[in-house]
Design a protein around this motif. Structure first.
Motif, PDB file in Angstrom:
ATOM      1  N   MET A   1    -102.470  92.728 -53.757  1.00 32.12           N
ATOM      2  CA  MET A   1    -101.117  93.085 -53.355  1.00 32.12           C
ATOM      3  C   MET A   1    -100.338  91.851 -52.920  1.00 32.12           C
ATOM      4  O   MET A   1     -99.185  91.638 -53.325  1.00 32.12           O
ATOM      5  CB  MET A   1    -101.165  94.108 -52.228  1.00 32.12           C
ATOM      6  CG  MET A   1     -99.817  94.472 -51.635  1.00 32.12           C
ATOM      7  SD  MET A   1     -99.977  95.487 -50.134  1.00 32.12           S
ATOM      8  CE  MET A   1    -100.592  94.261 -48.951  1.00 32.12           C
ATOM      9  N   VAL A   2    -100.962  91.024 -52.098  1.00 28.37           N
ATOM     10  CA  VAL A   2    -100.301  89.804 -51.638  1.00 28.37           C
ATOM     11  C   VAL A   2     -99.977  88.895 -52.823  1.00 28.37           C
ATOM     12  O   VAL A   2     -98.872  88.336 -52.910  1.00 28.37           O
ATOM     13  CB  VAL A   2    -101.181  89.077 -50.607  1.00 28.37           C
ATOM     14  CG1 VAL A   2    -100.634  87.679 -50.307  1.00 28.37           C
ATOM     15  CG2 VAL A   2    -101.266  89.881 -49.312  1.00 28.37           C
ATOM     16  N   ASP A   3    -100.916  88.762 -53.740  1.00 22.17           N
ATOM     17  CA  ASP A   3    -100.677  87.930 -54.928  1.00 22.17           C
ATOM     18  C   ASP A   3     -99.485  88.460 -55.728  1.00 22.17           C
ATOM     19  O   ASP A   3     -98.638  87.695 -56.210  1.00 22.17           O
ATOM     20  CB  ASP A   3    -101.916  87.913 -55.824  1.00 22.17           C
ATOM     21  CG  ASP A   3    -103.098  87.186 -55.191  1.00 22.17           C
ATOM     22  OD1 ASP A   3    -102.887  86.475 -54.181  1.00 22.17           O
ATOM     23  OD2 ASP A   3    -104.220  87.334 -55.707  1.00 22.17           O
ATOM     24  N   PHE A   4     -99.418  89.779 -55.875  1.00 18.56           N
ATOM     25  CA  PHE A   4     -98.306  90.393 -56.609  1.00 18.56           C
ATOM     26  C   PHE A   4     -96.986  90.136 -55.904  1.00 18.56           C
ATOM     27  O   PHE A   4     -96.007  89.705 -56.542  1.00 18.56           O
ATOM     28  CB  PHE A   4     -98.540  91.890 -56.744  1.00 18.56           C
ATOM     29  CG  PHE A   4     -97.320  92.662 -57.178  1.00 18.56           C
ATOM     30  CD1 PHE A   4     -96.867  92.600 -58.481  1.00 18.56           C
ATOM     31  CD2 PHE A   4     -96.613  93.437 -56.268  1.00 18.56           C
ATOM     32  CE1 PHE A   4     -95.725  93.297 -58.884  1.00 18.56           C
ATOM     33  CE2 PHE A   4     -95.484  94.125 -56.659  1.00 18.56           C
ATOM     34  CZ  PHE A   4     -95.039  94.060 -57.967  1.00 18.56           C
ATOM     35  N   TYR A   5     -96.931  90.407 -54.601  1.00 15.85           N
ATOM     36  CA  TYR A   5     -95.689  90.204 -53.863  1.00 15.85           C
ATOM     37  C   TYR A   5     -95.209  88.757 -53.975  1.00 15.85           C
ATOM     38  O   TYR A   5     -94.013  88.485 -54.139  1.00 15.85           O
ATOM     39  CB  TYR A   5     -95.889  90.566 -52.393  1.00 15.85           C
ATOM     40  CG  TYR A   5     -95.931  92.055 -52.113  1.00 15.85           C
ATOM     41  CD1 TYR A   5     -95.191  92.963 -52.855  1.00 15.85           C
ATOM     42  CD2 TYR A   5     -96.707  92.560 -51.064  1.00 15.85           C
ATOM     43  CE1 TYR A   5     -95.225  94.320 -52.582  1.00 15.85           C
ATOM     44  CE2 TYR A   5     -96.742  93.923 -50.773  1.00 15.85           C
ATOM     45  CZ  TYR A   5     -96.001  94.794 -51.538  1.00 15.85           C
ATOM     46  OH  TYR A   5     -96.027  96.141 -51.255  1.00 15.85           O
ATOM     47  N   GLU A   6     -96.139  87.829 -53.903  1.00 21.17           N
ATOM     48  CA  GLU A   6     -95.758  86.425 -54.011  1.00 21.17           C
ATOM     49  C   GLU A   6     -95.238  86.110 -55.417  1.00 21.17           C
ATOM     50  O   GLU A   6     -94.286  85.337 -55.579  1.00 21.17           O
ATOM     51  CB  GLU A   6     -96.953  85.541 -53.677  1.00 21.17           C
ATOM     52  CG  GLU A   6     -96.620  84.065 -53.599  1.00 21.17           C
ATOM     53  CD  GLU A   6     -97.795  83.206 -53.150  1.00 21.17           C
ATOM     54  OE1 GLU A   6     -97.554  82.026 -52.820  1.00 21.17           O
ATOM     55  OE2 GLU A   6     -98.939  83.700 -53.129  1.00 21.17           O
ATOM     56  N   SER A   7     -95.830  86.725 -56.434  1.00 18.85           N
ATOM     57  CA  SER A   7     -95.483  86.400 -57.822  1.00 18.85           C
ATOM     58  C   SER A   7     -94.086  86.847 -58.217  1.00 18.85           C
ATOM     59  O   SER A   7     -93.509  86.302 -59.164  1.00 18.85           O
ATOM     60  CB  SER A   7     -96.506  87.037 -58.771  1.00 18.85           C
ATOM     61  OG  SER A   7     -96.330  88.446 -58.864  1.00 18.85           O
ATOM     62  N   VAL A   8     -93.521  87.839 -57.523  1.00 13.38           N
ATOM     63  CA  VAL A   8     -92.210  88.364 -57.923  1.00 13.38           C
ATOM     64  C   VAL A   8     -91.062  87.697 -57.159  1.00 13.38           C
ATOM     65  O   VAL A   8     -89.919  88.131 -57.258  1.00 13.38           O
ATOM     66  CB  VAL A   8     -92.135  89.904 -57.769  1.00 13.38           C
ATOM     67  CG1 VAL A   8     -93.141  90.564 -58.684  1.00 13.38           C
ATOM     68  CG2 VAL A   8     -92.347  90.341 -56.317  1.00 13.38           C
ATOM     69  N   GLY A   9     -91.367  86.648 -56.397  1.00 19.12           N
ATOM     70  CA  GLY A   9     -90.309  85.856 -55.791  1.00 19.12           C
ATOM     71  C   GLY A   9     -89.824  86.295 -54.435  1.00 19.12           C
ATOM     72  O   GLY A   9     -88.705  85.957 -54.035  1.00 19.12           O
ATOM     73  N   LEU A  10     -90.657  87.024 -53.708  1.00 19.81           N
ATOM     74  CA  LEU A  10     -90.260  87.447 -52.368  1.00 19.81           C
ATOM     75  C   LEU A  10     -90.194  86.265 -51.404  1.00 19.81           C
ATOM     76  O   LEU A  10     -90.912  85.275 -51.566  1.00 19.81           O
ATOM     77  CB  LEU A  10     -91.245  88.490 -51.838  1.00 19.81           C
ATOM     78  CG  LEU A  10     -91.237  89.813 -52.604  1.00 19.81           C
ATOM     79  CD1 LEU A  10     -92.443  90.661 -52.221  1.00 19.81           C
ATOM     80  CD2 LEU A  10     -89.951  90.581 -52.348  1.00 19.81           C
ATOM     81  N   THR A  11     -89.354  86.402 -50.394  1.00 20.12           N
ATOM     82  CA  THR A  11     -89.198  85.364 -49.390  1.00 20.12           C
ATOM     83  C   THR A  11     -90.299  85.448 -48.342  1.00 20.12           C
ATOM     84  O   THR A  11     -90.742  84.432 -47.794  1.00 20.12           O
ATOM     85  CB  THR A  11     -87.829  85.502 -48.694  1.00 20.12           C
ATOM     86  OG1 THR A  11     -86.815  85.633 -49.679  1.00 20.12           O
ATOM     87  CG2 THR A  11     -87.542  84.307 -47.809  1.00 20.12           C
ATOM     88  N   GLY A  12     -90.729  86.672 -48.019  1.00 25.03           N
ATOM     89  CA  GLY A  12     -91.745  86.870 -47.002  1.00 25.03           C
ATOM     90  C   GLY A  12     -92.288  88.283 -47.051  1.00 25.03           C
ATOM     91  O   GLY A  12     -91.843  89.105 -47.858  1.00 25.03           O
ATOM     92  N   LEU A  13     -93.242  88.566 -46.187  1.00 19.43           N
ATOM     93  CA  LEU A  13     -93.863  89.879 -46.097  1.00 19.43           C
ATOM     94  C   LEU A  13     -93.745  90.401 -44.672  1.00 19.43           C
ATOM     95  O   LEU A  13     -93.769  89.621 -43.705  1.00 19.43           O
ATOM     96  CB  LEU A  13     -95.355  89.825 -46.455  1.00 19.43           C
ATOM     97  CG  LEU A  13     -95.752  89.945 -47.934  1.00 19.43           C
ATOM     98  CD1 LEU A  13     -95.266  88.732 -48.713  1.00 19.43           C
ATOM     99  CD2 LEU A  13     -97.262  90.085 -48.051  1.00 19.43           C
ATOM    100  N   THR A  14     -93.626  91.711 -44.559  1.00 25.19           N
ATOM    101  CA  THR A  14     -93.699  92.378 -43.262  1.00 25.19           C
ATOM    102  C   THR A  14     -94.827  93.393 -43.340  1.00 25.19           C
ATOM    103  O   THR A  14     -94.834  94.252 -44.219  1.00 25.19           O
ATOM    104  CB  THR A  14     -92.379  93.081 -42.909  1.00 25.19           C
ATOM    105  OG1 THR A  14     -91.325  92.108 -42.881  1.00 25.19           O
ATOM    106  CG2 THR A  14     -92.467  93.747 -41.541  1.00 25.19           C
ATOM    107  N   VAL A  15     -95.795  93.274 -42.452  1.00 24.35           N
ATOM    108  CA  VAL A  15     -96.949  94.166 -42.463  1.00 24.35           C
ATOM    109  C   VAL A  15     -96.973  95.000 -41.183  1.00 24.35           C
ATOM    110  O   VAL A  15     -96.331  94.667 -40.188  1.00 24.35           O
ATOM    111  CB  VAL A  15     -98.270  93.384 -42.608  1.00 24.35           C
ATOM    112  CG1 VAL A  15     -98.303  92.654 -43.933  1.00 24.35           C
ATOM    113  CG2 VAL A  15     -98.467  92.402 -41.465  1.00 24.35           C
ATOM    114  N   LEU A  16     -97.712  96.103 -41.246  1.00 24.60           N
ATOM    115  CA  LEU A  16     -97.829  97.059 -40.136  1.00 24.60           C
ATOM    116  C   LEU A  16     -96.492  97.708 -39.811  1.00 24.60           C
ATOM    117  O   LEU A  16     -96.190  98.008 -38.646  1.00 24.60           O
ATOM    118  CB  LEU A  16     -98.428  96.411 -38.881  1.00 24.60           C
ATOM    119  CG  LEU A  16     -99.781  95.702 -39.050  1.00 24.60           C
ATOM    120  CD1 LEU A  16    -100.310  95.269 -37.682  1.00 24.60           C
ATOM    121  CD2 LEU A  16    -100.788  96.591 -39.751  1.00 24.60           C
TER     122      LEU A  16
END
Length: 310
Positions: free
Chosen positions: A33-48
């Motif tokens: 999931m993290v690899d996918f999110y990074e691959s589509v050009g996201l700026t950052g992630l929010t978890v929980l």
């Protein structure tokens, strides 16, 4: 990892939490999931976040999820962690733990007990004090918290709580709130903080037009939010709307209370992002007719994307 600041822009996806069919955390799917999110050009992630099923996790599991995400990213993207809790002590404990692990900041929603403007301000003043120098996001989501934080209260928080660096805007209707906050900062009456918007991106083009800096929300095709924000930032408003329109029917379907997250996870599993579409119990499951709906929307979306060359 650099800390979250008032200048944050772009798209921070609200990450799902992958589970096995039996309800255990699926760490291999967290990696993919993290690899996918990074691959589509996201700026950052929010978890929980709320749609990351955070209330269904134990304290130990919450820390484990954050640790795995941070390890996989290895400081390439900033991570914001939801630490909302009924009291300040558990919020502070989790915030300290995730910041020590390398998180960029934390997100805090108001408790449902808040009823007045003064109570809302006092709560976030206490949050600021409890978190010390940790930057935090004020999550404004009245549709689920049943707490309305008026623009004048947010202005007061911005003025008096320096470690509040971002508003996660999810009021609905709420475009006028963004306008009011930007008027205050443009006049120099308050700091100019980051405003990232939620609600599955349903109003993202209009929110960008009112002065938002991007999105902090979830969707099974986060590419939509990236495309809209990039186009709008480049001044191509028509292209931003064209991209948005192609994904809108599926985004609308995801906003259903109850089965929306199940639909999101179904598509993410279909795309190979996570192995299982399961929600941890109690959680909704798609019926065969629901699956038919989603498949029809996916087919129409693919056709529309080809038509616009996206």
């Amino acid at each position: 990892m650099a800390r979250l600041t008032e200048d944050a822009k772009g798209v921070y996806v609200i990450a799902v939490t992958p589970f096995t069919d039996e309800g255990a955390l699926d760490f291999a799917s967290i990696d993919s999931m993290v690899d996918f999110y990074e691959s589509v050009g996201l700026t950052g992630l929010t978890v929980l976040g709320q749609l990351g099923e955070a209330p269904k996790l134990t304290a130990e599991e919450s820390r484990a999820v954050v640790e795995r995400v941070l390890k996989r990213l290895d400081s390439r993207l900033p991570v914001v962690v939801g630490v909302s809790a009924p009291g300040l002590a558990p919020m502070q404990e989790l915030a300290e733990a995730v910041m020590d692990q390398g998180a960029a900041g934390v997100m805090v929603a108001p408790p449902w007990t808040i009823r007045t403007d003064d109570q809302a301000f006092t709560f976030y003043q206490s949050v600021g004090e409890a978190l010390g120098d940790t930057p935090f996001v004020l999550q404004d989501y009245p549709l689920t918290t049943n707490v309305t934080v008026a623009p004048k209260v947010i202005d007061r928080i911005i003025k008096e709580v320096p470690n509040c660096v971002m508003l996660k805007h999810e009021d609905w209707p709420g475009l006028s709130k963004i306008t009011a906050l930007r008027v205050s900062s443009d006049r120099g009456e308050t700091r100019h903080i980051s405003i990232l918007c939620g609600n599955g991106g349903l109003f993202l083009p209009e929110e960008m037009g009112r002065g938002a800096d991007g999105a902090m929300t979830g969707f099974c095709y986060p590419e939509m939010m990236v495309g809209v924000v990039q186009a709008y930032t480049a001044g191509d408003v028509d292209r931003a709307h064209e991209i948005f329109d192609a994904y809108l029917p599926l985004a609308r379907y995801e906003q259903q209370q109850g089965i929306g997250l199940a639909a999101r996870k179904y598509v993410l599993a279909k795309r190979g992002v996570i192995k299982s579409a399961a929600l941890r119990k109690p959680g909704a499951k798609l019926s065969p007719l629901d699956v038919q709906d989603v498949e029809r929307l996916l087919a129409r979306q693919a056709l529309r994307l080809r038509e616009i060359g996206a």
